[in-house]
Design an enzyme around this catalytic site. Structure first.
Site, PDB file in Angstrom:
ATOM      1  N   ASP A  22      21.441   8.754  24.691  1.00 11.41           N
ATOM      2  CA  ASP A  22      22.656   8.332  22.849  1.00 11.41           C
ATOM      3  C   ASP A  22      21.980   8.007  22.266  1.00 11.41           C
ATOM      4  OD1 ASP A  22      24.691   8.445  24.225  1.00 11.41           O
ATOM      5  OD2 ASP A  22      25.278   6.048  24.596  1.00 11.41           O
ATOM      6  N   SER A  23      20.309   7.897  21.996  1.00 11.56           N
ATOM      7  CA  SER A  23      19.555   8.343  21.656  1.00 11.56           C
ATOM      8  C   SER A  23      18.424   9.132  21.194  1.00 11.56           C
ATOM      9  CB  SER A  23      18.265   6.520  21.872  1.00 11.56           C
ATOM     10  OG  SER A  23      18.075   6.489  22.902  1.00 11.56           O
TER      11      SER A  23
END
Ligand code: NAG
Ligand code: NAG
Ligand code: NAG
Ligand code: NAG
Length: 309
Positions: free
Chosen positions: A213-214
């Site tokens: 998610d990054s």
């Protein structure tokens, strides 16, 4: 119904419920399970041919070329042996994790809730037969043995079942003593402090730290910052420790070549900062453990895979 068939039925119901008993994410259910769920921290000293401790760490969804270009991952590669011809098995994530412990995807082709029948073995069965202690660590798991997904912070993913390699195996989830060996990082930190880490470990950071998610920058920083003190700590990096830092898969548009580096005290000093271009895959993960501890084989794709040593 006879007494023995009632007992058998109770046993079957017990087994079936163990596979799904820790799935509620309701605050009260999590609190109740936190207070009662079994945690086990097994240790053992089975001498291996090349290493006595094996630590596998998975980051997420990045091609080799992109990962090796990250400053912190390039630094970690310089501290060990960089495997420059390592491939994930497939897409998306889940079958790669399943393959890492079972040497097959067992027909799994997606990230949905998946169960593999209880007669199917994983490396866990081979390790236990040989007396090699094992545990899986998932950052932000709310408690040991939790069987679903967990979001502690609003709008952000933390722990996901699909990134826990053993959770899809009924042979693990039907057994409370095996469920008790899937633990969070709080427990990992305790075991480091108490010098009670097992010999075989699989570690998944949360969905931010693993790049899911990054970005690769966040995951590279996490990996370097998290591993550096551990590599200097003999409770973790004791003599003959092999750490494999890798990714579950590359981007869907690439060749699925991924970054993989061997670190730890089991890496001979003369090989620090070198590369190895032998072809490896996630099936090499099981094969390496099998050869090291004379575990035998799963009879799956481990049979034809190359081991790291
Ligand atoms: C393994 O060896 C260490 C160091 O000698 C010892 O402290 C520990 O109790 C041993 N563990 C087991 C399970 O034998
Ligand atoms: C980690 O797991 C332990 C054991 O189940 C639990 O007591 C603890 O609350 C968990 N820690 C976090 C931060 O969720
Ligand atoms: C992931 O772990 C880090 C610590 O390693 C923590 O700061 C963060 O809040 C966790 N979760 C998310 C969604 O970022
Ligand atoms: C690297 O590659 C060679 C084959 O060329 C192999 O024999 C060796 O053991 C490999 N692994 C390591 C960790 O050096």
């Amino acid at each position: 119904m006879s007494h023995s068939s009632i007992l058998l039925l109770a046993g079957l119901l017990g087994a079936a419920s163990a596979q799904l008993q820790y799935t509620s994410t309701a605050t009260s259910a999590v609190a109740a399970a936190r207070a009662t769920a079994l945690t086990l921290s097994p240790t053992s000293n089975v001498t291996g041919h090349t290493f006595d401790r094996y630590v596998q760490i998975f980051l997420e969804n990045t091609d080799y070329s992109k990962a090796i270009a990250d400053t912190n991952l390039a630094y970690l590669a310089s501290q060990g042996i960089s495997l420059t011809n390592y491939y994930a098995i497939t897409h998306p994530s889940q079958p790669n994790y399943i393959a890492a412990v079972g040497a097959s995807t067992f027909g799994c082709t997606d990230d949905s809730f998946y169960r593999i029948g209880s007669s199917t073995k994983s490396i866990v069965d081979l390790l236990e037969t040989a007396g090699v202690s094992w545990s899986v660590y998932g950052e932000d798991m709310p408690y040991s043995g939790f069987e679903a997904n967990y979001n502690n912070k609003a709008g952000a993913n933390d722990y996901v079942r699909k990134h826990n390699p053993v959770m899809s195996y009924d042979s693990v989830t039907s057994n409370l003593n095996r469920l008790a060996k899937s633990k969070n990082f709080t427990q990992f930190d305790k075991e480091v402090a108490a010098n009670t880490l097992p010999q075989w470990m699989f570690i998944t950071p949360n969905m931010t730290n693993d790049a899911h998610d990054s970005s690769i920058t966040v995951a590279g920083k996490w990996a370097r910052n998290w591993l550096t003190p551990l590599l200097a700590n003999t409770h973790f990096n004791k003599a003959r420790t092999l750490v494999v830092l890798t990714f579950d898969e590359g981007s869907t548009s690439g060749t699925n070549q991924i970054y993989s580096v061997l670190l730890g005290s089991a890496v001979p000093a003369a090989k620090i900062g070198t590369t190895n271009s032998t072809r490896f895959t996630h099936y090499s993960l099981t094969k390496t453990a099998e050869l090291n501890w004379d575990l035998g084989s799963l009879g799956q794709n481990d049979v034809g895979a190359n081991a790291f040593f």
